[in-house]
Motif scaffolding. Sequence first.
Motif, mmCIF file in Angstrom:
data_model
loop_
_atom_site.group_PDB
_atom_site.id
_atom_site.type_symbol
_atom_site.label_atom_id
_atom_site.label_comp_id
_atom_site.label_asym_id
_atom_site.label_seq_id
_atom_site.Cartn_x
_atom_site.Cartn_y
_atom_site.Cartn_z
ATOM 1 N N ASN A 31 -2.992 -8.100 7.368
ATOM 2 C CA ASN A 31 -4.279 -7.410 7.306
ATOM 3 C C ASN A 31 -5.367 -8.266 7.950
ATOM 4 O O ASN A 31 -6.154 -8.923 7.271
ATOM 5 N N PRO A 32 -5.428 -8.259 9.282
ATOM 6 C CA PRO A 32 -6.324 -9.199 9.961
ATOM 7 C C PRO A 32 -7.802 -8.853 9.832
ATOM 8 O O PRO A 32 -8.643 -9.719 10.068
ATOM 9 N N TRP A 33 -8.176 -7.619 9.453
ATOM 10 C CA TRP A 33 -9.606 -7.277 9.562
ATOM 11 C C TRP A 33 -10.494 -7.802 8.453
ATOM 12 O O TRP A 33 -11.588 -8.263 8.783
ATOM 13 N N PRO A 34 -10.301 -7.840 7.225
ATOM 14 C CA PRO A 34 -9.296 -7.142 6.424
ATOM 15 C C PRO A 34 -9.775 -5.720 6.122
ATOM 16 O O PRO A 34 -10.965 -5.524 5.883
ATOM 17 N N ALA A 35 -8.844 -4.809 6.111
ATOM 18 C CA ALA A 35 -9.206 -3.407 5.969
ATOM 19 C C ALA A 35 -8.522 -2.803 4.760
ATOM 20 O O ALA A 35 -7.573 -3.372 4.236
ATOM 21 N N SER A 36 -9.015 -1.649 4.341
ATOM 22 C CA SER A 36 -8.341 -0.928 3.270
ATOM 23 C C SER A 36 -7.309 -0.002 3.893
ATOM 24 O O SER A 36 -7.305 0.211 5.092
ATOM 25 N N GLY A 37 -6.463 0.548 3.086
ATOM 26 C CA GLY A 37 -5.446 1.462 3.614
ATOM 27 C C GLY A 37 -4.075 0.849 3.454
ATOM 28 O O GLY A 37 -3.880 -0.350 3.679
ATOM 29 N N LEU A 38 -3.099 1.711 3.083
ATOM 30 C CA LEU A 38 -1.755 1.214 2.810
ATOM 31 C C LEU A 38 -1.104 0.573 4.030
ATOM 32 O O LEU A 38 -0.284 -0.323 3.901
ATOM 33 N N GLU A 39 -1.480 1.074 5.243
ATOM 34 C CA GLU A 39 -0.805 0.532 6.427
ATOM 35 C C GLU A 39 -1.040 -0.965 6.559
ATOM 36 O O GLU A 39 -0.219 -1.678 7.121
ATOM 37 N N TRP A 40 -2.165 -1.464 6.014
ATOM 38 C CA TRP A 40 -2.462 -2.894 6.129
ATOM 39 C C TRP A 40 -1.746 -3.703 5.055
ATOM 40 O O TRP A 40 -1.872 -4.918 5.008
ATOM 41 N N GLN A 41 -1.045 -3.017 4.152
ATOM 42 C CA GLN A 41 -0.296 -3.758 3.141
ATOM 43 C C GLN A 41 1.170 -3.846 3.503
ATOM 44 O O GLN A 41 1.937 -4.532 2.834
ATOM 45 N N ALA A 42 1.543 -3.148 4.578
ATOM 46 C CA ALA A 42 2.881 -3.358 5.140
ATOM 47 C C ALA A 42 2.779 -4.557 6.085
ATOM 48 O O ALA A 42 1.684 -4.970 6.459
ATOM 49 N N ALA A 43 3.923 -5.113 6.447
ATOM 50 C CA ALA A 43 3.901 -6.277 7.333
ATOM 51 C C ALA A 43 3.453 -5.867 8.734
ATOM 52 O O ALA A 43 3.445 -4.696 9.079
ATOM 53 N N SER A 44 3.033 -6.849 9.542
ATOM 54 C CA SER A 44 2.684 -6.589 10.948
ATOM 55 C C SER A 44 3.678 -7.297 11.853
ATOM 56 O O SER A 44 3.708 -8.509 11.843
ATOM 57 N N PRO A 45 4.476 -6.629 12.636
ATOM 58 C CA PRO A 45 4.728 -5.195 12.599
ATOM 59 C C PRO A 45 5.593 -4.826 11.390
ATOM 60 O O PRO A 45 6.311 -5.678 10.889
#
Lengths: 555, 104
Positions: free
Chosen positions: A503-517
């Motif tokens: 979560n580099p921004w850090p932002a809300s939202g489930l997609e940011w709680q999954a790994a990147s990628p």
Amino acid sequence: MEATAVSTATESRENYLNINYGWKSWLFTVDHKRIAILYLASITFFFFIGGAYAGAVRLELLTPAGDLVQADTYNRLFTMHGVFMVFLVLIPSIPATLGNFLLPLMIGAKDLAFPRINLLSWYIYMLGAACIVYAALAGGVDTGWTFYPPYSSIYSNSQVLAAGVGIFIAGFSSILTGLNFIVTVHTMRAPGMTWFRMPLFVWATYATSIIQILGTPVIAVTVLALALERLFHIGIFDPKMGGDPVLFQHLFWFYSHPAVYIMILPAMGVISELIANMTRKKIFGYKFVAFSSLAIAIFGFLVWGHHLFTSSQSVYAGIVFSILSYILGVPSAIKTFNWTATLYKGSMSYETPMLYAFGFLGLFVIGGMTGLFLAALGLDIHLHDTYFVVAHFHYIMVGGVLMGYLGGLHYWWPKISGKMYPEFWGRLSALFVFVGFNLTFFPQFLLGYMGMPRRYHAYPDDTLWQVLNVMSTAGASVLGVGYILPMLYFAWSMKYGKTASANPWPASGLEWQAASPPTTFNFDTTPVVTWEAYDFNHVKELKEGNSASPQEQTV
Amino acid sequence: MSQEHIVSVRVYVLIFLALMVLTAATVITAKYDLTVIWGPLNAIVALTIAVIKATLVVLYFMHVRYSSKLTQVVVFSGVLWLIIMVAFTMMDYLTRHGWPEPNL
């Protein structure tokens, strides 16, 4: 190349990109993230073809005389520009790439409801695209992207059929994507992910899917009727054979007007995400923004007649369509005001995605307001078929949709690729796009208002007209640089970019709680949602480790 | 999808018979020249019967009557959108000759 690249990578964590290699693992994948990448690559390819046509058009208009290409060639250039950009780029742009990638991640699902249909939709899209590429190579189409009969059905000797078949086929891809999204949102939301906890991008994509399903069949039927008239001389649209050409316009715009919302709604969804997350603030009037997407999707079907004000449509019908078009401005305005209100006292940061979002706000407002000019019955008589219209819809489709698309690509690029894009170059590209765009299209408002008709390869030898046209062509080159830059540094970042955190921004939202990628199935365990959308206190707690991440909560 | 509704044979037979009767009605009414009463009457009668038949097929043979509310909403919106398309197009065609002459 693949095997060595991985062994040297510092991070050996398994994700959807490195889980397997080779062309088969991509062309037969049913992973929504990989299909999104397939779409991204194809759309980018067709975008540059469409862009090349636009470049040729702008080059011809550099001088008043029709000296670069002949009138007939010019007709084919602008038609193919429209066909490529509308049917192969803008309509699938955000839903098929960002939508495909993010929808399951955002609602905490492993994949879309129908992964195989998702892959099928890409193949159908490519088949439709192949027909359109064939039409382009075999000489192109000269009717304008709107294919108005009887010229298109009886008189044109260009590749109308091939392009029509391509549009017919590509439409099914759009329908399947819409169907897949609707079923996914209804059935695959994670526990606790109620409708009003969904990110606004999901709402926007959902509304878009409704239009795709209800509208696209009509363009298919319309193109089919056109083909019947062209092939077998069945009189449907040609008055000589007892048909009615305005009927085509009704049917065509019944789809093609809502199609504008297929393009812009997902972009609005992206902007909602960008503004909320880059100001670290809950979006102002979440429910209003969510429902305005649905309102646009539904009322967008009731305004098509404003394309027919000068086509011998009844004036009474014109009045109704005009009023309805004005009313449709309301939900768009709701969104714009709510975004602006969200900015107020937000802790804004000015990274690339936010710059694109700012660009969107300004350009969309100009595009939308000039739409009201055109929805006015009297004024439209003057402006119809002039460059004013061209400028108006480019402000929506390029200034709106492409700004949203590029903003979204930058924002989610860490998630898609696992790498950060170079911030300096990102900001530079946003600047190039914004300046280049305005330089290209603002002069066209003036030209149109002064009466320059669209679709002509020459114009009167008037100094002011040429100055404005030269500005427009110069702007198109700046815009071109703005579009090529991201492609270059995105490719560069795949290898050399800084590794992105989850979560580099850090932002809300489930997609940011999954790994990147993310891994192939997105989440190790199904997340449980206990917080509202854009709850930045929760994000803060997660970051400080005070709250269990959804990965740790099991169902 | 959640639970399959079993439709009794009796219902299927009744619907089938209804469809047959309506087909016969279509054939019979087509033999009479209803245009003497009102120009488009023949077409109106034939289309009305056809719509009733289609509705029966969708509701019973395609099980929409026993489906979830969501399925019903989907089917209904499809029909509604068709109505919008036809009605708004007719809004143009039916009023084309209605603009009064300007009084100069």
